[in-house]
Enzyme design. Structure first.
Site, PDB file in Angstrom:
ATOM      1  N   LYS A 188       4.824   0.862  13.269  1.00  0.00           N
ATOM      2  CA  LYS A 188       4.306   1.496  12.058  1.00  0.00           C
ATOM      3  C   LYS A 188       3.632   2.830  12.379  1.00  0.00           C
ATOM      4  CE  LYS A 188       3.661  -3.018   9.912  1.00  0.00           C
ATOM      5  NZ  LYS A 188       2.696  -4.092   9.580  1.00  0.00           N
ATOM      6  N   ILE A 231       0.842  -1.195   0.000  1.00  0.00           N
ATOM      7  CA  ILE A 231       0.000   0.000   0.000  1.00  0.00           C
ATOM      8  C   ILE A 231       0.881   1.250   0.000  1.00  0.00           C
ATOM      9  CG2 ILE A 231      -1.794   1.269   1.231  1.00  0.00           C
ATOM     10  CD1 ILE A 231      -2.564  -1.389   2.570  1.00  0.00           C
TER      11      ILE A 231
END
Length: 420
Positions: free
Chosen positions: A193, A124
């Site tokens: 993340k 992504i």
């Protein structure tokens, strides 16, 4: 030459002509570091070496791809490459969440590129949009599902009604969960993340230590069933947002399981898929969705970075570096406002609701809705609040637990993705 490295090598070999056209020069594979030379890797054995330090130091190497994972020796190797002016592409989220500042400083000093699209959400594209596409906008919030294992588990629990332990075991059998799933199910992977996303979104250096982290191991089938009754589902969310209070701007970065209304775009992200929603002042709401892990998807992100780094090297340019000019302070979790879903067992008699409501009021927590289900002398009471600070909610829960009429506060979940 693991799942990701093998795919990178395959793409380099199978699409060499296309890659050369995109870069402006051929991408020549000089060598691959492996642990075991005896294993058949499907490529020329002369390209393989166990001397990873020697490979990185070679004069005929311009670009280094790191897909080892972990902190060391990855950190040492990346610094060695950057210090020699060699650009680096990495998928190492754990390393970046702790040492981006050190690595970025080396890249800046030696005029090299440090690219890491693959470190967050696999294929992504979310890192580059935050660094480049939205560089002229003001990002206010980033919220995402960035761990496929936990999303698979919660989706399966929601669909089947099975409990956490049973679903985790099934995830392991299907290959969605590691033998030791701690990093995933306790939120460490998502926290790393989140630190990277917050750093990019708010031009402020954020590390894993700055991220409030909770996992999904305490989520029950009853939590999912209750969520359905409120037209919600439960997701492990990474949330990064600006918090402005009395004119002071701070950022909040946190990972935890939360209720999401079924109308929210992230609520329909099921299985092992990932998705990230970015809310910016001018652009509005943007959603990025796709496969967040796996050899192919992660290699795709690596190759995108590799082409960019190679093109910069060939034409003499550089990509954007770390941006930390804002230096916004991190808001303590206790000061972070959100909505809450409080589930408790209470005595089923007159006056209970008013006594419970009084404790919420004493701590400045406003009630939005109440749902009560009676069962003989015991009832289940579910209270959904308006936005309140974490510290106020914690004080309320402590006070409720001391009431004689409250048998137990069985669960407390945040409620995200609403406009209230």
């Amino acid at each position: 030459m693991g799942n990701v490295g093998s795919e990178v090598v395959r793409i380099l070999q199978d699409h060499a002509a296309d890659l050369a056209a995109r870069v402006g020069a051929p991408l020549v594979l000089r060598g691959v570091a492996v642990r075991d030379l005896s294993k058949d890797r499907g490529i020329d054995a002369d390209l393989l070496t166990t001397d990873v330090h020697g490979l990185v130091a070679r004069d005929d190497v311009d670009l280094v791809v790191e897909v080892l994972g972990g902190i060391e020796p990855a950190r040492e190797l990346i610094l060695s490459a950057l210090n020699a002016g060699k650009s680096v592409v990495t998928a190492n989220k754990a390393l970046l969440a702790e040492y981006t500042g050190e690595l970025a400083a080396s890249a800046e000093r030696h005029r090299a590129d440090l690219y890491f699209e693959a470190a967050v959400a696999g294929a992504i594209p979310v890192v580059r949009p935050l660094m480049q596409s939205l560089a002229g906008d003001r990002v206010d919030r980033v919220i995402g599902i960035v761990n496929g294992t936990t999303n698979f588990i919660l989706s399966a629990m929601d669909e089947t009604g099975a409990d956490y332990a049973e679903t985790l075991a099934e995830a392991g059998r299907l290959g969605y969960a590691e033998a030791d799933p701690t990093a995933d199910v306790e939120g460490y992977d998502a926290a790393a993340k989140a630190a990277i996303l917050a750093s990019l979104a708010f031009h402020t250096r954020v590390t894993s230590a700055d991220v409030h982290r909770e996992g999904i191991s305490s989520i029950t089938a009853d939590d999912l069933a209750t969520a359905k009754a409120f037209d919600c589902t439960v997701k492990l969310l990474a949330l990064c947002e600006r918090v402005v209070e009395d004119g002071t701007e701070r950022i909040s970065v946190r990972v935890y399981p939360a209720l999401l209304p079924l109308s929210h775009p992230l609520a329909r992200v099921s299985g092992a898929f990932n998705a990230v929603v970015v809310e910016a002042e001018a652009a509005g709401q943007l959603m990025f969705y796709g496969q967040g892990a796996g050899g192919g998807p992660t290699a795709s992100a690596v190759m995108g970075d590799l082409v960019m780094a190679a093109r910069n090297k060939f034409f003499g340019g550089r990509g954007p570096g770390e941006s930390t000019y804002a230096e916004l302070p991190i808001a303590p979790m206790g000061d972070t406002p959100t909505r809450y879903h409080v589930n408790m067992q209470v005595e089923d008699r007159a006056g209970v609701l008013s006594a419970v409501a009084a404790e919420f009021a004493k701590n400045g927590v406003s009630i939005s809705t109440v749902r009560q289900e009676g069962a003989s002398d015991c009832a289940r009471l579910v209270v959904v609040t308006h936005r309140a600070k974490e510290s106020a909610l914690a004080a309320t829960v402590a006070a409720l637990s001391d009431l004689d009429i409250v048998g137990a506060v069985t669960s407390v979940l945040r409620l995200e993705g609403t406009s209230e």
